[in-house]
Enzyme design. Structure first.
Site, short mmCIF file in Angstrom:
data_model
loop_
_atom_site.label_atom_id
_atom_site.label_comp_id
_atom_site.label_asym_id
_atom_site.label_seq_id
_atom_site.Cartn_x
_atom_site.Cartn_y
_atom_site.Cartn_z
CD GLU A 181 -3.10 -1.32 2.66
OE1 GLU A 181 -2.89 -0.39 3.71
OE2 GLU A 181 -3.87 -1.98 2.68
CD GLU A 372 -3.64 -5.85 3.09
OE1 GLU A 372 -4.23 -5.25 3.64
OE2 GLU A 372 -2.58 -5.79 2.80
#
Ligand code: BG6
Length: 473
Positions: A181, A372
């Site tokens: 991320e 995710e």
């Protein structure tokens, strides 16, 4: 009953990160990392966001120091995941386990041996590996002696770490991600990139300069990966979730475009190989000047796939006084009146996954990977010892249906990796009771517990999905 069948070779998986699971923070020659200074409790947010310096304080509890003791229990945990049938296991490498201070000449042998054994264990169970090089961690030696990602020199330290990993673990790993991320550095600077701020600093200037160095480091890692381990694929990853306009008022629509760019600008660089046209005017408007040197050539090293996490969509509003804000997630947005939220205030929006998949693919035209997705929820152990997490099953079922639709739309998707396949420390709150796992871990928010593992109802549910490579409706 009908089964919606997924493509052959679809990679169903489970994810964890080193910093949220391993523990053993000062064992095996590991050096101290930024994450080890982020306590659970009242001081967590100010340290995580870079407003306050983290120092080891004996009165604080630091969840990363013990994690879920994965460092000592990985064989047992991987065996459970194999029983579930995982096709791919995603974890990260603790940078300070390989280079304890960050600038050593030679890597830490014990750290390398640990990961080799972990990866061999996965391979023995026929699991593919998707490995993140830096998942919210950086050695404190680099933060303190080099100013972390504020400094161009950190690029070389990172590349040395990355190349060591490609050389040592390339035999086992087929999928790599340079940064977890990467866009989160803008929102959570100390946990995302080891950044502290001086009072006189322009925060946005520091953030975008750090982001630039991370993007250069990522491009260099792509080049090294392709050279050192050519069979592997290397991607990029953002915290995904499209920004919807709060209303059809053009001001809100424009705001959603601006907000979306704070996420996708990273992928614009990593997947298209250059800064997008809109960043120059953005930097000008914010008085930001970036040391870009002659980085344009290296940025041309583009990724093989685009990965993202998906938990929630976001909502953009031009005039923030017109709506309540949703602060549950690290990326703050307006409250969407059409959607419910989890107990931690995260918006639940399965269709948003299909929307996000389509928007990202349309923009980058590279294979995607959902690395995710999951629901953070409190679990209860019933008197008979079972954990009936139907809420988690329902959440994931809805998201899988939306993902199936996205694939039918024509989006090439390599796989789906469920986050927190085993309970772990929450990145945002440091809690244990915010559980994502299909395997329960007996540990509480204050660090107490037996660390015993236990299957939840979702364990068998996911196992069946993987077995039949499809979801029932
Ligand atoms: C992602 C991170 O942002 O979300 C994970 O990559 C994190 O590290 C996950 O754990 C869920 O967030 P949280 O705050 O509920 O743990």
């Amino acid at each position: 009953m009908t089964i919606k069948q997924f493509p052959k070779d679809f990679l169903w998986g489970g994810a964890i990160s080193a910093n949220q699971t391993e523990g053993a923070w000062n064992e095996g020659g590991r050096g101290i990392s930024n994450i080890d200074l982020i306590p659970h409790g009242n001081n967590r947010q100010s340290i995580k966001l870079g407003y306050k310096k983290g120092v080891l304080d004996k009165d604080e509890y630091y969840p990363s120091h013990t994690g879920i003791d994965f460092y000592h229990r990985y064989k047992e945990d991987i065996a459970l995941m194999a029983e579930m049938g995982l096709k791919v296991f995603r974890t990260s490498i603790s940078w300070s386990r390989i280079y304890p201070n960050g600038d050593e000449e030679i890597p830490n042998k014990e750290g390398i041996a640990y990961y080799i054994d972990l990866f061999k264990t996965c391979k023995a169970h026929n699991m593919e590996l998707l490995v993140t090089l830096a998942h919210f961690d950086i050695p404190m030696g680099i933060v303190e002696e080099y100013n972390g990602w504020k400094n161009r020199e950190t690029i070389d330290l990172y590349v040395k770490f990355a190349e060591t990993c490609f050389e040592q673990f390339g035999e086992y790993v087929n999928y790599w991600i340079p940064f977890n991320e990467i866009n989160v550095v803008l929102h959570s600077p100390f946990s995302g990139g080891g950044l502290y701020f001086n009072d006189d600093e322009n925060r946005e200037q520091v953030l975008y300069q750090a982001a630039h160095y991370m993007l250069v480091a990522s491009a260099k890692a792509v080049e090294s990966c392709h050279r050192i381990t050519p069979k592997a694929k290397i991607g990029c990853m953002i915290a995904g979730g499209s920004f919807y306009p709060y209303s059809c008022n053009p001001e809100d629509v424009w705001q959603s475009i601006i907000d979306e760019r704070t996420n996708t600008f990273f992928v614009d660089v990593q997947a298209k190989g250059k800064y997008p046209y809109y960043m120059e005017s953005y930097f000008k408007s914010k008085n930001i000047t970036i040391d870009i040197e002659s980085d344009s050539d290296i940025l041309k090293q583009t990724v093989d796939f685009v990965a993202f996490s998906y938990y929630a969509s976001r909502t953009s509003i031009a005039d923030t006084s017109r709506a309540e804000t949703n602060e549950g997630n690290i990326i703050i947005s307006a409250k969407n009146p059409h959607l419910k939220t989890s107990n931690w205030g995260w918006v639940i929006d399965p269709l948003g996954l299909r929307i996000t998949m389509n928007q990202i693919y349309e923009r980058f035209e590279k294979p995607l990977f959902v690395v995710e997705n999951g629901l953070g929820a409190k679990d209860i152990i019933e008197s008979d010892g079972t954990i009936r997490d139907d809420y988690r099953i329902d959440y994931m079922h809805q998201h899988m249906l939306a993902m199936y639709d996205g694939i039918q739309d024509g989006v090439p998707l390599l796989g789906y990796i469920s986050w927190g396949i085993i309970d772990l420390v929450s990145a945002s709150t440091g809690e244990m009771r915010k559980r994502y796992g299909m395997i329960y871990v007996d540990k509480d928010d204050d660090g107490t517990g037996t660390f015993e593992r236990r299957k939840k109802k979702s364990f068998d549910w996911y196992k069946k999905i993987i077995q039949q490579n499809g979801i029932e409706i």
